[in-house]
Write an enzyme that holds these catalytic residues in place. Structure first.
Site, PDB file in Angstrom:
ATOM      1  N   ARG A  11     -13.896  -8.112   0.595  1.00 19.05           N
ATOM      2  CA  ARG A  11     -12.942  -7.916   1.707  1.00 19.05           C
ATOM      3  C   ARG A  11     -12.440  -6.473   1.741  1.00 19.05           C
ATOM      4  NH1 ARG A  11      -7.289  -6.181   2.195  1.00 19.05           N
ATOM      5  NH2 ARG A  11      -6.438  -7.157   4.052  1.00 19.05           N
ATOM      6  N   VAL A  12     -12.429  -5.887   2.918  1.00 17.81           N
ATOM      7  CA  VAL A  12     -11.850  -4.560   3.113  1.00 17.81           C
ATOM      8  C   VAL A  12     -10.717  -4.695   4.115  1.00 17.81           C
ATOM      9  CG1 VAL A  12     -12.276  -2.246   4.040  1.00 17.81           C
ATOM     10  CG2 VAL A  12     -13.982  -3.336   2.566  1.00 17.81           C
ATOM     11  N   GLY A  13      -9.596  -4.101   3.802  1.00 13.54           N
ATOM     12  CA  GLY A  13      -8.448  -4.190   4.703  1.00 13.54           C
ATOM     13  C   GLY A  13      -8.364  -3.007   5.643  1.00 13.54           C
ATOM     14  N   ASP A  14      -7.181  -2.790   6.142  1.00 11.45           N
ATOM     15  CA  ASP A  14      -6.948  -1.708   7.102  1.00 11.45           C
ATOM     16  C   ASP A  14      -6.819  -0.336   6.446  1.00 11.45           C
ATOM     17  OD1 ASP A  14      -4.600  -2.561   5.828  1.00 11.45           O
ATOM     18  OD2 ASP A  14      -3.333  -1.758   7.424  1.00 11.45           O
ATOM     19  N   THR A  63       1.267  -0.438   6.386  1.00  5.95           N
ATOM     20  CA  THR A  63       1.209  -1.332   5.244  1.00  5.95           C
ATOM     21  C   THR A  63       1.452  -2.750   5.749  1.00  5.95           C
ATOM     22  OG1 THR A  63       2.100  -1.830   3.053  1.00  5.95           O
ATOM     23  CG2 THR A  63       3.643  -0.932   4.669  1.00  5.95           C
ATOM     24  N   GLY A 122      -3.641  -6.326   6.458  1.00  3.96           N
ATOM     25  CA  GLY A 122      -4.592  -5.436   7.106  1.00  3.96           C
ATOM     26  C   GLY A 122      -5.305  -6.048   8.285  1.00  3.96           C
ATOM     27  N   THR A 152       0.851  -1.188   0.000  1.00  4.08           N
ATOM     28  CA  THR A 152       0.000   0.000   0.000  1.00  4.08           C
ATOM     29  C   THR A 152       0.882   1.232   0.000  1.00  4.08           C
ATOM     30  OG1 THR A 152      -1.689  -1.130   1.272  1.00  4.08           O
ATOM     31  CG2 THR A 152      -1.593   1.262   1.540  1.00  4.08           C
TER      32      THR A 152
HETATM   33  N1  ASP Z   1      -2.680  -3.198   4.118  1.00  2.66           N
HETATM   34  C1  ASP Z   1      -3.167  -3.625   2.827  1.00  2.66           C
HETATM   35  C2  ASP Z   1      -4.363  -4.486   3.012  1.00  2.66           C
HETATM   36  O1  ASP Z   1      -4.405  -5.286   3.907  1.00  2.66           O
HETATM   37  C3  ASP Z   1      -2.166  -4.335   2.006  1.00  2.66           C
HETATM   38  C4  ASP Z   1      -0.744  -3.835   2.076  1.00  2.66           C
HETATM   39  O2  ASP Z   1      -0.427  -2.867   2.681  1.00  2.66           O
HETATM   40  O3  ASP Z   1       0.128  -4.450   1.509  1.00  2.66           O
HETATM   41  O4  ASP Z   1      -5.251  -4.408   2.203  1.00  2.66           O
END
Ligand code: ASP
Length: 345
Positions: free
Chosen positions: A233-236, A256, A259, A205
Site C-alpha cells: 500500500r502507498v498513501g498520499d 496528513t 491518504g 506524517t
Molecule cells: N497520510 C499518511 C498515509 O496515508 C498517514 C498520515 O498522515 O497519518 O500514509
C-alpha cells in the site's frame, strides 16, 4: 513520542493579522511584506524538526536543505512510530516508507514502499537530483538507495514489533474483502480500520514547508504510512500534489491523515491552486477538505485529514476534518510554537 509543548489555540488568520485578499487586489499582494525565513510542519514532533530546519534557514541556507534536515529528525527517532526508524509495520511485519520532496524550481523526487532505509526523504532527494525520474518504489527504490551509499538496516524496533503482534491477535485479515472494507468510503467498516478520528497513534506524517531568506519555497513529506496497512500500500505522502505541492510563485501545502481520502482530491495541489485564485491559505485548506465532505460526507466524518499551507508571502493556514490537528510554526516573530487548526467537525 514528542511531548506536547506550549500549546496555542489560534486561528492563523487572526494570528498573522492578514485578511483574505480579493483576487482583483493583486497589487496589494505584491507590496505585502514577506515573512522569511519561515518553517512550518505537522504535528507535535514538528517542534524538533523545525529547530533543525531553522538552524539552516537562519544562516541563509536553502529551504530545500532546511526541509530535508528538518524531517530527518523524526525519521531517525525510534520512539516516533509513524515515521522512519521505528515506524509501525504493515500487516505482514514490513516497515515500508513513503516520502517526497519538492524545490523552488518545481523539481520533485519521491520514494514509495521503501524498506530498510531510515532517511527516505534523502533518498527522495537523490531521486530528484540524480535520476531522470520523479518516483522510485519498492525494490527498485531500495537498490537505488544502496547504490547511493545509504546504509541498509532493520527499521522494526522491538516496541513496534510488539504493537504489530498485539494487532495480529485481533486482526481479521482477508486480503480481498478487507482492502475494500478498510479503504473504500462505500464499504467503510471500523472493524477493519487502522485509524480512528483524532487518533494520532496509527497515522501521523511529517509534512514540512519552508521559505528561505531568498524568499524561495520548498517542502518535504515523510511517513511510514497507515499502521498495519496491506503490504504494497502507498498513501498520499509520496504523491506530488497529494502529500505535498510547492509552487514558488504561489505557495506550498502538505497533508496528513488518511491518504486514500487525500489522493481522491489531489489535496495539496488543490490547496495551492485555491491560493493562486486569491484564497487565504486557511480558507484554501478548508475549501479543499469541503470537496471531500461534499462528495463523501459519511466517510469524511469517520477519518482525519488535515492540510497545512503557506503562501509566497509567508501567510500560514491550516484546516482539518477532525479536531486535534497540531502544527509547529517557526518565524522571526514566532520562535517555534505549536498551534491547533480549526476543523470541520
Ligand atoms: N497520510 C499518511 C498515509 O496515508 C498517514 C498520515 O498522515 O497519518 O500514509
Amino acid at each position: 513520542m514528542t511531548h506536547r509543548r506550549e500549546f496555542l489555540k489560534a486561528t492563523t488568520a487572526g494570528l498573522f493579522g492578514i485578511s483574505l485578499l480579493p483576487v482583483r487586489n493583486k497589487l496589494r499582494l505584491k507590496v505585502q511584506r514577506q515573512v522569511k525565513p519561515l518553517v512550518i510542519s505537522t504535528w507535535d514532533f514538528g517542534i524538533q524538526a523545525n529547530a533543525a530546519a531553522w538552524a539552516i534557514l537562519q544562516n541563509g541556507g536553502r529551504a530545500l536543505d532546511a526541509v530535508e534536515a528538518g524531517v530527518r529528525v523524526p525519521e531517525a527517532d525510534p520512539n516516533i512510530q509513524t515515521i522512519g526508524l521505528g515506524g509501525l509495520p504493515d500487516r505482514d511485519g514490513h516497515v515500508t516508507l513513503d516520502a517526497c520532496i519538492m524545490d523552488e524550481h518545481g523539481n520533485a523526487g519521491a520514494v514509495a514502499c521503501l524498506e530498510h532505509i531510515v532517511h527516505a526523504i534523502s533518498v527522495a532527494r537523490k531521486v530528484m537530483e540524480k535520476t531522470p525520474h520523479v518516483m522510485l518504489v519498492g525494490e527498485g527504490a531500495l537498490q537505488f538507495a544502496l547504490s547511493q551509499g545509504f546504509p541498509k538496516q532493520n527499521l522494526l524496533t522491538p516496541s513496534s514489533e510488539k504493537a504489530w503482534k498485539e494487532w495480529l491477535k485481533t486482526a481479521h485479515y482477508h486480503p480481498v474483502i478487507n482492502i475494500e472494507n478498510q479503504l473504500s468510503p462505500a464499504h467503510h467498516d471500523s472493524t477493519y480500520s487502522s485509524h480512528h478520528p483524532g487518533d494520532s497513534f496509527n497515522h501521523d506524517t511529517i509534512g514540512m514547508l519552508a521559505i528561505d531568506q531568498q524568499g524561495n519555497l520548498s517542502g518535504a513529506c515523510t511517513t511510514s504510512g497507515l499502521a498495519f496497512k496491506m503490504h504494497g500500500r502507498v498513501g498520499d505522502s509520496p504523491i506530488i500534489g497529494a502529500g505535498l505541492f510547492v509552487d514558488n510563485e504561489v505557495g506550498a501545502a502538505t497533508a496528513t491523515g488518511v491518504g486514500e481520502a487525500n489522493m481522491r482530491i489531489c489535496g495539496t495541489h488543490t490547496v495551492v491552486e485555491l491560493m493562486r485564485q486569491g484564497h487565504h491559505p486557511e480558507e484554501a485548506c478548508r475549501l479543499a477538505l469541503e470537496r471531500l465532505v461534499k462528495k463523501q460526507p459519511d466517510y469524511a466524518r469517520s477519518i482525519q485529514l488535515a492540510f497545512l499551507a503557506v503562501d509566497k508571502n509567508g501567510t500560514i493556514g491550516a484546516y482539518a476534518l477532525q479536531k486535534g490537528f497540531t502544527y509547529a510554526v517557526y518565524t522571526p516573530d514566532i520562535p517555534n510554537r505549536l498551534m491547533e487548526s480549526k476543523s470541520i467537525y
